[in-house]
Design an enzyme around this catalytic site. Structure first.
Site, mmCIF file in Angstrom:
data_model
loop_
_atom_site.group_PDB
_atom_site.id
_atom_site.type_symbol
_atom_site.label_atom_id
_atom_site.label_comp_id
_atom_site.label_asym_id
_atom_site.label_seq_id
_atom_site.Cartn_x
_atom_site.Cartn_y
_atom_site.Cartn_z
ATOM 1 N N PRO A 2 47.430 45.451 41.184
ATOM 2 C CA PRO A 2 48.621 44.635 41.464
ATOM 3 C C PRO A 2 48.428 43.145 41.278
ATOM 4 C CG PRO A 2 47.935 45.931 43.383
ATOM 5 C CD PRO A 2 46.822 45.922 42.429
ATOM 6 N N GLU A 3 49.136 42.591 40.317
ATOM 7 C CA GLU A 3 49.276 41.143 40.183
ATOM 8 C C GLU A 3 50.743 40.820 40.416
ATOM 9 O OE1 GLU A 3 47.328 39.882 36.545
ATOM 10 O OE2 GLU A 3 45.810 41.416 36.773
ATOM 11 N N LYS A 59 50.442 37.557 45.232
ATOM 12 C CA LYS A 59 50.069 38.973 45.270
ATOM 13 C C LYS A 59 50.382 39.570 46.628
ATOM 14 C CE LYS A 59 46.483 38.082 41.874
ATOM 15 N NZ LYS A 59 45.046 37.883 41.649
ATOM 16 N N HIS A 93 44.162 58.353 52.156
ATOM 17 C CA HIS A 93 44.111 56.900 51.977
ATOM 18 C C HIS A 93 45.397 56.219 52.409
ATOM 19 C CE1 HIS A 93 40.324 57.519 50.070
ATOM 20 N NE2 HIS A 93 40.852 58.266 49.122
ATOM 21 N N ARG A 112 40.692 52.052 47.950
ATOM 22 C CA ARG A 112 39.514 51.190 47.952
ATOM 23 C C ARG A 112 39.478 50.237 49.144
ATOM 24 N NH1 ARG A 112 37.920 48.378 42.294
ATOM 25 N NH2 ARG A 112 35.975 47.521 43.056
ATOM 26 N N ARG A 153 38.611 21.009 38.629
ATOM 27 C CA ARG A 153 37.727 22.153 38.343
ATOM 28 C C ARG A 153 37.088 21.996 36.969
ATOM 29 N NH1 ARG A 153 37.669 24.985 43.179
ATOM 30 N NH2 ARG A 153 39.684 24.636 44.157
ATOM 31 N N ARG A 255 34.471 38.163 35.747
ATOM 32 C CA ARG A 255 35.452 39.229 35.496
ATOM 33 C C ARG A 255 35.451 39.606 34.029
ATOM 34 N NH1 ARG A 255 39.175 39.197 39.400
ATOM 35 N NH2 ARG A 255 39.424 41.337 38.771
#
Length: 271
Positions: A2-3, A59, A93, A112, A153, A255
DNA sequence: ATTCTTGTTGCATC
DNA sequence: AGATGCAACAAGAA
């Protein structure tokens, strides 16, 4: 999974129960997803109250009930919401089940257990909801704000920076790759070296991907068109839909990242 | 059997 | 002090 857009999609899964009363909240207390909240507080917030409305941002989702009660849901990596017939037995779950007055079971399922449930009661918005950064599709997301963030950054790769929720709420792994691919920027390019033209393209691509994702996936989870990188990023031997060239994959910012080396050239970001 | 995963956090290090 | 990198969390799929 899910984004931004998937979260919007899942938020609406509980829509059939809007206006219905929560008669029971079943919580698997052992579930990690409920860390930080007490089962009794969650039950107090939910039981006996009608579900009034829901929100999605970044999210996260929020479900607003009568009396100023809120239930927050973060789906983590594998979470989903389901609306099942009321007699459905919870699966292994299913960590939270809300039974409604009209015989539905509103289920939070998350194998998870990276997801998280929150609850709150009071005036106005809960602090964890108010703290979410303004949406990329809002006027607050200006090129100047983007530039300032990239400067701060400066030594991080763009891919890692796009995953930072404090400035890019809702952007996750696939959306970040899609954005960089559309903007023609290499995922390993340093944030501090993005020139004005690249910055403008990055800003536009961020908004475009959010809009497209919400329209296609957020609405009914239709399959994205083959013109997106999305459909090719996991294919073995997948090719770039624009250059027809090969796609590369490597870990960037921790990632798995996919890019099209003919479109996304390291160094080109300086313009 | 091993390695991978569309997310976040806490901690060590720079 | 602030930025950066990485392991850990847990389960299932390939």
């Amino acid at each position: 999974m899910p984004e931004l857009a998937e979260v919007e999609f899942f938020r609406r899964r509980w829509d059939p129960a809007l206006g219905e009363r929560i008669v029971a909240a079943e919580i698997h207390a052992s579930a990690r997803c409920c860390r930080g909240i007490s089962p009794s507080a969650l039950r107090r917030a939910a039981e006996g109250r009608r579900l009034l409305r829901s929100h999605a941002a970044a999210k996260q989702m929020a479900f607003v009930l009568e009396g100023g009660a809120w239930i927050g849901v973060h789906l983590g990596m594998t979470g989903e919401l389901l609306c099942l017939p009321g007699d459905a037995a919870p699966g292994r779950h299913d960590h939270l089940v809300l039974r409604t007055s009209r015989g539905r079971a509103l289920v939070f399922r998350d194998p998870r257990m990276f997801g998280r449930i929150q609850c709150w009661q009071g005036k106005g918005e809960p602090p964890w909801w108010a703290a979410i950064a303004p949406p990329i599709l809002s006027p607050a997301f200006t090129p100047a704000a983007l530039a300032a963030f990239l400067r701060r950054r400066a030594r991080s790769p763009l891919k890692a920076v796009l995953l930072m929720q404090e400035r890019f709420p809702g952007i996750g792994n696939w959306m970040a790759d899609e954005v960089l691919w559309r903007a023609g920027l290499h995922p390993k390019a340093k944030a501090g070296r993005v020139g004005p033209r690249s910055l403008a393209r990055l800003h536009a691509a961020l908004r475009e991907v959010c809009r497209d994702a919400l329209r296609v996936i957020g609405k009914d989870w239709s399959d994205p068109p083959d013109s997106w990188l999305f459909n090719h990023r996991w294919e073995k031997g997948g090719r770039c839909p624009r250059t027809r060239g090969p796609l590369l994959r490597a870990a960037v910012g921790g990632r798995t990242t996919c890019w099209s080396p003919r479109r996304q050239v390291l160094g080109a970001e300086r313009r």
